[in-house]
Design a protein around this motif. Structure first.
Motif, PDB file in Angstrom:
ATOM      1  N   PHE A  52       0.849  -1.196   0.000  1.00  0.00           N
ATOM      2  CA  PHE A  52       0.000   0.000   0.000  1.00  0.00           C
ATOM      3  C   PHE A  52       0.877   1.235   0.000  1.00  0.00           C
ATOM      4  O   PHE A  52       2.064   1.184   0.346  1.00  0.00           O
ATOM      5  CB  PHE A  52      -0.989   0.026   1.165  1.00  0.00           C
ATOM      6  N   ASP A  67      -3.855   5.450  -0.161  1.00  0.00           N
ATOM      7  CA  ASP A  67      -4.654   4.273  -0.496  1.00  0.00           C
ATOM      8  C   ASP A  67      -5.646   3.978   0.636  1.00  0.00           C
ATOM      9  O   ASP A  67      -5.294   4.114   1.814  1.00  0.00           O
ATOM     10  CB  ASP A  67      -3.770   3.044  -0.697  1.00  0.00           C
ATOM     11  N   GLN A 112      -8.098  -1.952   2.207  1.00  0.00           N
ATOM     12  CA  GLN A 112      -9.006  -2.905   1.558  1.00  0.00           C
ATOM     13  C   GLN A 112      -9.290  -4.125   2.416  1.00  0.00           C
ATOM     14  O   GLN A 112     -10.294  -4.819   2.213  1.00  0.00           O
ATOM     15  CB  GLN A 112      -8.403  -3.366   0.223  1.00  0.00           C
ATOM     16  N   GLY A 113      -8.416  -4.413   3.364  1.00  0.00           N
ATOM     17  CA  GLY A 113      -8.604  -5.588   4.192  1.00  0.00           C
ATOM     18  C   GLY A 113      -7.496  -5.720   5.213  1.00  0.00           C
ATOM     19  O   GLY A 113      -6.532  -4.949   5.220  1.00  0.00           O
ATOM     20  N   THR A 143      -3.237  -0.380   9.037  1.00  0.00           N
ATOM     21  CA  THR A 143      -4.372  -1.101   8.471  1.00  0.00           C
ATOM     22  C   THR A 143      -5.535  -1.152   9.457  1.00  0.00           C
ATOM     23  O   THR A 143      -6.697  -0.937   9.082  1.00  0.00           O
ATOM     24  CB  THR A 143      -3.957  -2.529   8.084  1.00  0.00           C
ATOM     25  N   ASP A 163     -11.835   4.305   9.044  1.00  0.00           N
ATOM     26  CA  ASP A 163     -12.071   4.743   7.666  1.00  0.00           C
ATOM     27  C   ASP A 163     -11.067   5.821   7.252  1.00  0.00           C
ATOM     28  O   ASP A 163     -11.416   6.830   6.641  1.00  0.00           O
ATOM     29  CB  ASP A 163     -13.498   5.268   7.502  1.00  0.00           C
ATOM     30  N   ASP A 213      -7.356   6.752   5.247  1.00  0.00           N
ATOM     31  CA  ASP A 213      -6.428   6.277   4.222  1.00  0.00           C
ATOM     32  C   ASP A 213      -5.047   6.063   4.833  1.00  0.00           C
ATOM     33  O   ASP A 213      -4.703   6.631   5.877  1.00  0.00           O
ATOM     34  CB  ASP A 213      -6.329   7.290   3.076  1.00  0.00           C
ATOM     35  N   PRO A 224     -10.951  -9.685   3.787  1.00  0.00           N
ATOM     36  CA  PRO A 224     -11.640  -8.553   3.159  1.00  0.00           C
ATOM     37  C   PRO A 224     -12.285  -7.644   4.189  1.00  0.00           C
ATOM     38  O   PRO A 224     -12.678  -8.090   5.276  1.00  0.00           O
ATOM     39  CB  PRO A 224     -12.690  -9.224   2.264  1.00  0.00           C
ATOM     40  N   ARG A 225     -12.401  -6.385   3.837  1.00  0.00           N
ATOM     41  CA  ARG A 225     -12.929  -5.374   4.751  1.00  0.00           C
ATOM     42  C   ARG A 225     -14.282  -5.785   5.357  1.00  0.00           C
ATOM     43  O   ARG A 225     -14.493  -5.692   6.571  1.00  0.00           O
ATOM     44  CB  ARG A 225     -13.079  -4.043   3.996  1.00  0.00           C
TER      45      ARG A 225
END
Length: 218
Positions: free
Chosen positions: A36, A40, A43-44, A79, A86, A88, A105-106
């Motif tokens: 990442f 970005d 995503q998970g 992460t 939420d 980036d 996955p998220r």
């Protein structure tokens, strides 16, 4: 054997959560893969089964610092913050070597956080340990001399024969300094007979002497 059965840190998960996670398939990430970048979205949630992922932060002046490394049983704080808050990514993650990982996955991550107490405990426990690591990094940057940080890093990463394979630029990133500063410190340590520095390689010669330097504070 399922991948969760051999994963470090997942032994406390309940059987239902394990079964859910075992529907996911581990993947191999080649060394040098950017996982990442700043900006970005998360995503998970990545679980590292083998290998190492390094997470860096780049300042406005272009200087990088190694924030932390993620190994089996450890988590990526950026992460976790990204998924729960939420937010980036602010840093960059690069696989240091070939890694075997599982991406949760998220949607599955958030569902398990809501419904599975054992998974929630795993995530928050890993988060707390990572926060403690970050506090140590901040403490070193704030209170420890560059020479002491360099000596400690060399001691921590040396092979059994006392060798460290790293460029001056890589050492600078690892301890949060500039390459020119690291070069001067290596020269100084070499003149004192504590190590030998060559291109891309440092050989430690006096471990007790380096440990004494590593223990000094500003």
């Amino acid at each position: 054997m399922t991948w969760t059965a051999g994963a470090i840190g997942l032994d406390t998960l309940d059987s239902r959560t394990r079964a859910t996670l075992d529907t996911l398939t581990p993947a191999t990430i080649p060394a040098g893969t950017v996982m990442f970048r700043p900006g970005d979205p998360a995503q998970g949630f990545v679980i590292v089964l083998s290998g190492r992922v390094d997470v860096f932060l780049t300042g406005r002046n272009g200087r990088e610092i190694l924030l932390y490394s993620v190994r089996p049983g450890q988590s990526c704080i950026q992460t976790t913050l990204g998924l729960l808050g939420d937010e980036d990514y602010a840093g960059e993650a690069i696989s240091h070597e070939d890694c075997r990982v599982v991406m949760i996955p998220r949607t599955m991550f958030l569902t398990l956080m809501d419904s599975a107490a054992s998974f929630r405990s795993f995530v928050f426990s890993a988060f707390a340990r990572r926060m403690q690591t970050m506090m140590h990094v901040l403490e070193k940057l704030a209170f420890q001399k560059v020479e002491a940080r360099l000596a400690q890093y060399l001691l921590d990463t040396a092979a059994p024969d006392g060798s460290v394979i790293a460029t001056q630029a890589e050492l600078a990133v690892a301890i949060g300094s500039a390459r020119e500063v690291v070069s001067r410190r290596l020269d100084g340590l070499a003149r004192r007979g504590l190590l030998e520095a060559r291109r891309g390689h440092v050989q430690l010669c006096d471990l007790p002497g380096l440990r004494e330097i590593a223990s000094t504070q500003d």
